[in-house]
Structure formats: C-alpha cells, structure tokens
Design an enzyme around this catalytic site. Structure first.
Site, mmCIF file in Angstrom:
data_model
loop_
_atom_site.group_PDB
_atom_site.id
_atom_site.type_symbol
_atom_site.label_atom_id
_atom_site.label_comp_id
_atom_site.label_asym_id
_atom_site.label_seq_id
_atom_site.Cartn_x
_atom_site.Cartn_y
_atom_site.Cartn_z
ATOM 1 N N SER A 63 0.828 -1.213 0.000
ATOM 2 C CA SER A 63 0.000 0.000 0.000
ATOM 3 C C SER A 63 0.859 1.259 0.000
ATOM 4 C CB SER A 63 -0.951 -0.004 1.196
ATOM 5 O OG SER A 63 -0.309 0.341 2.414
ATOM 6 N N PRO A 122 -1.175 3.672 4.123
ATOM 7 C CA PRO A 122 -2.288 3.849 3.182
ATOM 8 C C PRO A 122 -3.345 2.761 3.328
ATOM 9 C CG PRO A 122 -0.212 4.312 2.089
ATOM 10 C CD PRO A 122 0.143 3.780 3.444
ATOM 11 N N TYR A 123 -2.925 1.505 3.549
ATOM 12 C CA TYR A 123 -3.902 0.437 3.768
ATOM 13 C C TYR A 123 -4.829 0.772 4.930
ATOM 14 C CZ TYR A 123 -5.792 -3.552 6.219
ATOM 15 O OH TYR A 123 -6.635 -4.377 6.922
ATOM 16 N N ALA A 124 -4.239 1.115 6.084
ATOM 17 C CA ALA A 124 -5.050 1.417 7.262
ATOM 18 C C ALA A 124 -5.949 2.617 7.019
ATOM 19 C CB ALA A 124 -4.144 1.653 8.469
ATOM 20 N N THR A 127 -7.278 3.483 4.213
ATOM 21 C CA THR A 127 -8.432 3.097 3.391
ATOM 22 C C THR A 127 -9.533 2.505 4.265
ATOM 23 O OG1 THR A 127 -7.644 0.834 2.855
ATOM 24 C CG2 THR A 127 -6.977 2.641 1.374
#
Length: 331
Positions: A82, A140-142, A144
């Site tokens: 991510s 970025p993953y978290a 999202t």
C-alpha cells in the site's frame, strides 16, 4: 437464509463462509480472485467478478433474492504494498467499496457488515484500545479502512444503509476442519515469520526490544480466525437488534482483550513445537510501533461474544494448515 460474502475466497471471508455453513446459513461468494483462491469456493455458490461490477451484483440479487446480509471482506491488505501503490489501494478499497454500496442499495439491501481493522487506531504505546480510542492509521492500507468506515457511517446517517464495522485485531489459525486458511506461503506477520524461521532452522529476529511494554517487545492482540468467524455469524443473526434507524452504524472490536508481546508469542510457539525456536534481538523496522490490544467489552455486551480458542491453539492450527495448504494450493 443466504449471506453474500464479498471477498469470500480470501482468508477471512472463506472462514466466515465455513462458519455460516456450519450454522445453517448459505454463503454466496463474490470474489475477483485477485488475491482469493478458487479452491476456497469449492462446493459453494460462487460468482467470479469485482464488487464494482453493477451488472454482476444485480444478477446475484436476481438469482439469490433470499440474501439478507452482506459481509464485505473484499480488500487489498498488504501494508508495504500500500505504501508503494497508494492510488491502487484507494481505488480497490475505497472507490470500489463506494460503487459496491450503491449496487447494494439499488437492490434493496441495507444490511452491511464491514471487515475493518485495528490498524486504524493510534495504538503506539502498547496500551489497550476501545472503540472510542483515538484513530491514527499509519499506512495507506489502514487509512483506506478508516476512510471506508467514515464513508459508510455518513451514508448510514442519511438513512440509506445500516453498517456494522468489525475491527479485527491480529487473526491467526485456520478453519478447524481445514477447509481454508491463510493462502500466502510467505506471510510477513510475526507468527508467519516465526514458522518460516523454525522450518528453515534460522533465528527469528525480535525487532525492537525497548518499547514501553512489560518486556520491551512489541505487543499485539492475536485472535483465532475461527473466533472471528463465529463473531460474524452472531452479528448476522443479531443485526437488526444492533442497528436501528436512530443508530444506523456501529463499530465493534474483535480481539482477545489480552495483549501478547513478541517474546510471549515466541514462548507460546515453543509450547507447541518439538524443537525450540531460536531468536535474536534486532533493531526495530522503520515504521514499527509498540502496538496495542483491545478492550472487548462491547463485543461481549452486544454480541455475547468472547474468544474460545487460545493463543496456543491458534499457533497449532497455523502449523497444521501448512501441509494442507501446500497440497490444496499447488498453483
């Protein structure tokens, strides 16, 4: 009763599907197979495709009008990936989720259970967190996941949907009947790296030994994936009593309520294996934090849910899954 499980060919989604089967519910799987495995859909109603494909979602609801609830597990979840490709993650996890919600609403479905993550919490100092703790996603993953939660809550507040966000902590283990498990052969989480080091006869690096925890190593909350699946089944059954027009969105933490440090995880691992795991102290990796664990009062109060399987059972289940995985997932 049918349940649509988006991402139902992945690790969490396939286990939730198995728990539904065991409780007399019919899982309907929607998965693009970008990360999921076709093998995990064997014997189940399966639609291959993307959650953003409106025509496909329409067809699913036309052919399965008895779908009562949607479990949304479809997402990209690899943190380093991510960081390298944030736009791809926002497209897959946020933009497509918004499209998906529109397709569900068009088909008259207003009951959504969202697979969220404890990674959205600030959790940097090793302390426990509850659902009202500060949010500070670190990747970025978290982010999202946090964005999706906020987006869904706003839509729910407008009266168009009811959304239950289940914030997972650190899933381990496999389906007890070995129908599915973690599909990755080289996982990057702590237990996966321990297993790999043990199998290869190398030392497991304990990255970071000066955190503000009881033994200086990072702390996490490891919950058996089968316990997570059981929580989903209960959430499906109790959905209408949990979410109303006056409270159309809600978040619930799913964890053990007890933190496990890296050294404690190593000790538990050594309780399960025949030969001890060698370890070596190492510097923390860039971006690593002390971590945290959950306060699970809300899950117990609203779902009547408490984890039933121990850390050691999760480790043993993960080890038992490996030869099954290697046989099942040959390609």
């Amino acid at each position: 009763m049918s349940v649509l499980i988006a991402g139902g060919a992945g690790y969490i989604g396939s286990t939730v599907a198995s728990a539904c089967v065991d409780q007399g519910m019919t899982p309907v799987i929607l998965d693009s197979l970008v990360r999921g495995r076709r093998e995990f859909t064997s014997g189940r109603i399966f639609y291959e495709g993307d959650i953003s494909d409106g025509a496909l979602v329409d067809r699913i609801f036309s052919e399965r009008p008895d779908i009562c609830t949607v479990v949304h597990c479809a997402a990209l979840i690899v943190v380093p990936e991510s960081v390298k490709d944030p736009s791809g993650y926002y497209e897959a996890n946020v933009a497509k989720s918004l499209d998906f919600l529109g397709h569900l609403r068009r088909n008259g479905c207003d009951r959504l259970i969202f697979s969220s993550s404890a990674s959205i919490y600030q959790a940097e100092d090793g302390s426990p967190v509850d659902e009202d703790s500060p949010l500070a996603p670190q990747s970025p993953y978290a982010r999202t996941k946090a964005v999706c939660e906020g987006m869904f809550a706003d839509i729910a507040a407008s009266g168009q949907m009811r959304v239950l966000s289940l914030r997972y902590f650190n899933p381990i283990g496999a389906d007890p009947k070995m129908r599915s498990g973690l599909q990755l052969k080289r996982p990057t989480h702590a237990l996966g790296m321990m297993i790999r080091a043990h199998r290869e006869g190398t030392a497991f690096p304990v990255t970071g030994t000066n955190y503000p925890t009881r033994d200086g190593t990072g702390i996490r909350d490891y919950v058996h994936v089968w316990d997570l699946a059981a929580a989903h089944v209960t959430a499906i059954s109790r959905f209408d009593s949990l979410l109303t027009k006056s409270e159309p969105s809600l978040a619930i933490n799913l964890g053990t309520g007890a933190g496990t440090t890296v050294r404690e995880l190593c000790a538990a691992f050594n309780q399960v294996v025949d030969t001890p795991l060698a370890t070596v102290d190492a510097e923390p990796r860039p971006g690593d934090v002390a971590g945290g664990y959950t306060k699970s009062d809300r899950a117990q109060r609203l779902l009547g849910w408490t984890p039933q399987l121990s850390l050691e059972e999760g480790i043993r289940s993960s080890l038992d899954w490996i030869p099954v995985r290697d046989e099942m997932l040959k390609h």
